[in-house]
Design an enzyme around this catalytic site. Structure first.
Site, PDB file in Angstrom:
ATOM      1  N   ASP A 144      -3.806 -20.979  -6.427  1.00 38.51           N
ATOM      2  CA  ASP A 144      -5.159 -20.695  -5.932  1.00 38.51           C
ATOM      3  C   ASP A 144      -5.809 -19.807  -6.982  1.00 38.51           C
ATOM      4  O   ASP A 144      -5.483 -18.630  -7.099  1.00 38.51           O
ATOM      5  CB  ASP A 144      -5.062 -19.982  -4.572  1.00 38.51           C
ATOM      6  CG  ASP A 144      -6.410 -19.434  -4.092  1.00 38.51           C
ATOM      7  OD1 ASP A 144      -7.443 -19.705  -4.737  1.00 38.51           O
ATOM      8  OD2 ASP A 144      -6.414 -18.727  -3.058  1.00 38.51           O
TER       9      ASP A 144
ATOM     10  N   LYS B 164     -14.522 -17.218 -12.536  1.00 40.96           N
ATOM     11  CA  LYS B 164     -14.630 -18.526 -11.890  1.00 40.96           C
ATOM     12  C   LYS B 164     -16.092 -18.941 -11.699  1.00 40.96           C
ATOM     13  O   LYS B 164     -16.415 -20.118 -11.684  1.00 40.96           O
ATOM     14  CB  LYS B 164     -13.918 -18.462 -10.535  1.00 40.96           C
ATOM     15  CG  LYS B 164     -13.832 -19.781  -9.798  1.00 40.96           C
ATOM     16  CD  LYS B 164     -12.957 -19.608  -8.573  1.00 40.96           C
ATOM     17  CE  LYS B 164     -12.895 -20.844  -7.716  1.00 40.96           C
ATOM     18  NZ  LYS B 164     -12.005 -20.627  -6.558  1.00 40.96           N
TER      19      LYS B 164
ATOM     20  N   GLU C  13     -10.069 -26.572  -2.077  1.00 39.52           N
ATOM     21  CA  GLU C  13      -9.508 -25.436  -1.337  1.00 39.52           C
ATOM     22  C   GLU C  13      -9.402 -25.707   0.166  1.00 39.52           C
ATOM     23  O   GLU C  13      -8.358 -25.440   0.767  1.00 39.52           O
ATOM     24  CB  GLU C  13     -10.326 -24.166  -1.623  1.00 39.52           C
ATOM     25  CG  GLU C  13     -10.055 -23.636  -3.022  1.00 39.52           C
ATOM     26  CD  GLU C  13     -11.112 -22.680  -3.554  1.00 39.52           C
ATOM     27  OE1 GLU C  13     -11.957 -22.223  -2.761  1.00 39.52           O
ATOM     28  OE2 GLU C  13     -11.089 -22.390  -4.760  1.00 39.52           O
TER      29      GLU C  13
ATOM     30  N   ASP D 128     -14.215 -20.053   4.910  1.00 35.85           N
ATOM     31  CA  ASP D 128     -13.552 -19.287   3.845  1.00 35.85           C
ATOM     32  C   ASP D 128     -14.464 -18.164   3.362  1.00 35.85           C
ATOM     33  O   ASP D 128     -15.443 -18.399   2.655  1.00 35.85           O
ATOM     34  CB  ASP D 128     -13.198 -20.242   2.694  1.00 35.85           C
ATOM     35  CG  ASP D 128     -12.446 -19.544   1.546  1.00 35.85           C
ATOM     36  OD1 ASP D 128     -12.397 -18.299   1.533  1.00 35.85           O
ATOM     37  OD2 ASP D 128     -11.924 -20.261   0.679  1.00 35.85           O
TER      38      ASP D 128
HETATM   39  P1  ADP Z   1     -11.362 -15.000  -3.286  1.00 32.17           P
HETATM   40  O1  ADP Z   1     -10.892 -16.226  -2.595  1.00 32.17           O
HETATM   41  O2  ADP Z   1     -12.838 -14.913  -3.423  1.00 32.17           O
HETATM   42  O3  ADP Z   1     -10.663 -14.761  -4.586  1.00 32.17           O
HETATM   43  P2  ADP Z   1      -9.911 -13.416  -1.270  1.00 32.17           P
HETATM   44  O4  ADP Z   1      -9.743 -14.484  -0.281  1.00 32.17           O
HETATM   45  O5  ADP Z   1      -8.704 -12.913  -1.941  1.00 32.17           O
HETATM   46  O6  ADP Z   1     -11.014 -13.740  -2.352  1.00 32.17           O
HETATM   47  O7  ADP Z   1     -10.640 -12.203  -0.508  1.00 32.17           O
HETATM   48  C1  ADP Z   1     -10.806 -10.951  -1.071  1.00 32.17           C
HETATM   49  C2  ADP Z   1     -11.637 -10.109  -0.130  1.00 32.17           C
HETATM   50  O8  ADP Z   1     -10.913  -9.926   1.090  1.00 32.17           O
HETATM   51  C3  ADP Z   1     -11.928  -8.711  -0.676  1.00 32.17           C
HETATM   52  O9  ADP Z   1     -13.304  -8.433  -0.496  1.00 32.17           O
HETATM   53  C4  ADP Z   1     -11.079  -7.817   0.221  1.00 32.17           C
HETATM   54  O10 ADP Z   1     -11.665  -6.546   0.386  1.00 32.17           O
HETATM   55  C5  ADP Z   1     -11.079  -8.577   1.522  1.00 32.17           C
HETATM   56  N1  ADP Z   1      -9.988  -8.169   2.401  1.00 32.17           N
HETATM   57  C6  ADP Z   1      -8.657  -8.196   2.128  1.00 32.17           C
HETATM   58  N2  ADP Z   1      -7.952  -7.707   3.164  1.00 32.17           N
HETATM   59  C7  ADP Z   1      -8.856  -7.370   4.129  1.00 32.17           C
HETATM   60  C8  ADP Z   1      -8.762  -6.787   5.439  1.00 32.17           C
HETATM   61  N3  ADP Z   1      -7.581  -6.453   5.978  1.00 32.17           N
HETATM   62  N4  ADP Z   1      -9.907  -6.588   6.137  1.00 32.17           N
HETATM   63  C9  ADP Z   1     -11.095  -6.916   5.587  1.00 32.17           C
HETATM   64  N5  ADP Z   1     -11.250  -7.448   4.382  1.00 32.17           N
HETATM   65  C10 ADP Z   1     -10.155  -7.670   3.647  1.00 32.17           C
HETATM   66 MG    MG Z   2     -10.357 -18.044  -2.127  1.00 35.23          MG
END
Ligand code: ADP
Ligand code: MG
Length: 630
Positions: free
Chosen positions: A23, A88, A188, A212
């Site tokens: 991912d 990205k 995704e 998502d």
């Molecule tokens: P991407 O797919 O865009 O790379 P992610 O799916 O990894 O991103 O999401 C990252 C986001 O999730 C960040 O903004 C992070 O602060 C948030 N996040 C992670 N854990 C939590 C949580 N327990 N509660 C709220 N937000 C969260």
């Molecule tokens: Mg993602």
């Protein structure tokens, strides 16, 4: 952890490699694999550093190897010009594509060529988003190799459903640059559905919504899964809405509510401290009701800041509402009901993906809108990578019961006489797929054949999208209709089309690669389908007229070459009558009515057929007399 198999024919041992699923996220990236013995997917946690690798690349001074992940993340504030995040967003894009957003990044994006693909400047070096993504992929690969203790050379990588071909190709190139053979680029939401076991049973039919919410982006996709085929019914979202915005809402609230010293806004260090505290509060409130922390400014002043879940919910409600509005649009575009009760019966599942879906208000709002409890039983950070690993496992041949296919959204075909579209691969065909058809020349002695490749549902190529064109040359000179030209279309699993034309008698062949999706957004695909429906009646009429015209032109060509060759066997009266009737056909051809053309053609045909029969008899008699003809 390599799989060992015995080749039964040779008796030798074969080392089977693990294919990983990746991912490659805007904010975070992960690599996962399916355990060869337990057959369970798992995200790789190398050296106990956690499964999440922040998608950040830092270039240390002095030209040392770039740092990737948490190590690079720490430089985001202290050294922004050498620290690249959200790459990205730049993949497969030109500076023009970025528009106003180019200036919002902490690093420098090069704008010397608005049409070309963007580059990122770090000191006096230029990096393409492909190279930067490759750095992240290289790190993931190294972690996988280290944790699994085996070389990793092949991968499946996920991309958002709305990625166009240029972005998909760029992702594939990044993989190659990182030394990975990219077996498949997977959407995704498709990966997320797979992780939830949806689509693994070829007999089941399901419609699911995948919501998502990541760090900086929001995507909603509605998928229909049928016989292992994943069809994206609609996508929507906001490429500038995510967890970062929730953090910002908290930060702004604190700045005003607690009258934070100006230093917090001015000093990068304090601002970063505040930003991290805001994210910490957000995450903490996903599980608790109250958050408290102490902030210290440069003068040593202490400020205690607090936030309750109720306050947090109030702050983020407008942002969550925006995601729900996008969901409503996606549901509508997919042809589903926007009434929650009805929608609940139309959707088999609502899947939550992305770290930000851990926020309880998000879960509640999504469940309320879709009229059913959203499923968050799998870790939302990992679910896409887990699904990619399952797809990799399928491609490795470890799940022979499952056949995973995608479909091509628009018909692919070639231009035939008169500008007509001749479909070769119909829309919604499962890919990979192969199809072909035989053609011939329309003129005597024709040695070249132009092959125009088009995409779309309309009868006339002028209303479809031209994908490319090439000329098959070197056809041996033969009378019209005699050469046999096979045109074969091969659409591979990534949606890349290979067109091959072969003249069978001489084995002359030519081949081109074409990227059918290049630059087409989902909306454009939809528009093309709509147009074909709306214009179906006109299109049929136009097609019939063109077919009549083409047939008339072919007949004129035959009659004229016949009279030229056989002048000696025809009387003056017959020649005049033929010339007159040829003129009739030509006159009919200047009009836009089909019937007069058909009528004139018929008359010409009836007039000349007896002549042709007579001439043929003469030829036969001459041949039987043992004399040469012509
Ligand atoms: P991407 O797919 O865009 O790379 P992610 O799916 O990894 O991103 O999401 C990252 C986001 O999730 C960040 O903004 C992070 O602060 C948030 N996040 C992670 N854990 C939590 C949580 N327990 N509660 C709220 N937000 C969260
Ligand atoms: Mg993602």
């Amino acid at each position: 952890m390599a799989i060992v198999a015995i080749n039964l024919t040779t008796g030798s041992l074969q080392q089977e490699e693990i294919i990983v699923g990746i991912d490659l996220g805007t904010t975070n990236s992960l690599v996962a694999y399916v355990h060869p013995e337990t057959h369970q997917p798992a995200a790789i946690n190398d050296l106990g550093r956690g499964t999440i690798v922040p998608s950040v690349v830092h270039f240390p001074a002095g030209g040392a190897d770039p740092l990737v992940g948490s190590a690079a993340y720490d430089f985001l504030l202290s050294d922004p010009q050498h620290t690249i995040y959200s790459v990205k967003r730049l993949l497969g894009k030109s500076y023009r594509d970025l528009g106003q957003h180019a200036g919002q990044l902490g690093y420098k994006v090069i704008d010397d060529n608005a049409e070309g693909l963007v580059k990122v400047r770090v000191d006096d070096r230029f990096y393409s988003p492909i190279e930067l993504s490759a750095a992240i992929l290289r790190e993931l690969r190294a972690r996988a190799e280290h944790a699994l203790k085996t070389p990793v050379n092949r991968a499946v990588i996920t991309v958002p459903a709305y990625f166009n071909d240029s972005q998909r190709q760029a992702t594939r190139d990044a993989g190659r640059l990182a030394g990975l053979e990219v077996l498949r680029i997977v959407n995704e939401p498709t990966a997320a559905a797979l992780a939830y076991g949806i689509g693994l049973d070829p007999d089941e039919e399901k419609t699911v919504a995948v919501y998502d919410l990541g760090g900086g982006t929001f995507d909603i996709s509605i998928l229909r899964i049928q016989q292992g085929i994943f069809e994206v019914l609609s996508t929507n979202g906001d490429t500038y809405l995510g967890g970062d915005d929730l953090d910002r809402a908290v930060l702004e609230h604190w700045t005003t509510a607690f009258g934070l010293p100006a230093a917090f806004g001015i000093s990068p260090h304090l601002r970063q401290q505040l930003r991290l505290a805001a994210e910490m509060a957000k995450k903490y409130l996903s599980q608790h009701d109250d958050f408290t922390t102490h902030l210290t400014d440069e003068a040593g002043h202490n400020t205690t800041v607090t936030l309750t879940r109720a306050q947090f919910n109030d702050l983020i409600r407008p942002l969550v509402a925006r995601t729900i509005a996008a969901c409503r649009q996606a549901v509508q575009d997919a042809g589903l009901s926007s009434d929650s009760a009805t929608l609940a019966t139309q959707l088999d599942a609502v899947l939550l993906v992305g770290g930000s879906t851990r926020v309880p208000l998000v879960h509640e709002a999504v469940s309320a809108f879709f009229g059913q409890t959203a499923n968050s039983s799998l870790n939302p950070d990992e679910v896409v990578a887990l699904g990619a690993a399952i797809q990799a496992d399928i491609l490795a041949g470890n799940r022979r019961d499952v056949l995973l296919l995608d479909v091509t959204p628009l018909t692919l075909g070639i231009e035939t006489l008169g500008g007509l579209m001749d479909p070769i691969i119909p829309r919604n065909s499962k890919i990979p797929t192969k199809a072909g058809r035989q053609y011939t020349t329309s003129l005597d002695g024709q040695v070249n054949l132009k092959i125009g490749v088009y995409q779309g549902e309309r009868d006339l190529v002028s209303q479809n999208r031209k994908l490319g064109e090439f000329t098959l040359t070197g056809i041996p000179a033969m009378p019209a209709g005699l050469p046999k030209v096979d045109v074969n279309f091969l659409l591979n699993a990534d949606g890349i089309l290979q067109v091959e034309a072969i003249e069978l008698r001489s084995n002359t062949r030519q081949r081109v690669d074409i990227k059918p999706q290049y630059g087409l957004t989902d909306d454009q695909v939809e528009q093309m389908l709509m147009d074909s429906l709306l214009n179906a009646k006109d299109d049929v009429a136009a097609r019939l007229l063109i077919e009549a015209r083409t047939a008339a032109e072919q007949l004129l060509y035959q009659v004229e070459s016949f009279t030229r060759k056989n002048r000696a066997h025809l009387t003056e009266t017959e020649l005049t009558a033929t010339a007159e009737q040829v003129a009739q056909v030509r006159t009919a051809l200047t009009g836009t009515e089909r019937d007069p053309i058909l009528k004139a053609m018929n008359e010409l045909d009836e007039l000349t057929r007896p002549y042709a029969e007579r001439v043929m008899n003469i030829s036969i008699q001459q041949a039987m007399a043992g004399r040469k003809i012509g």
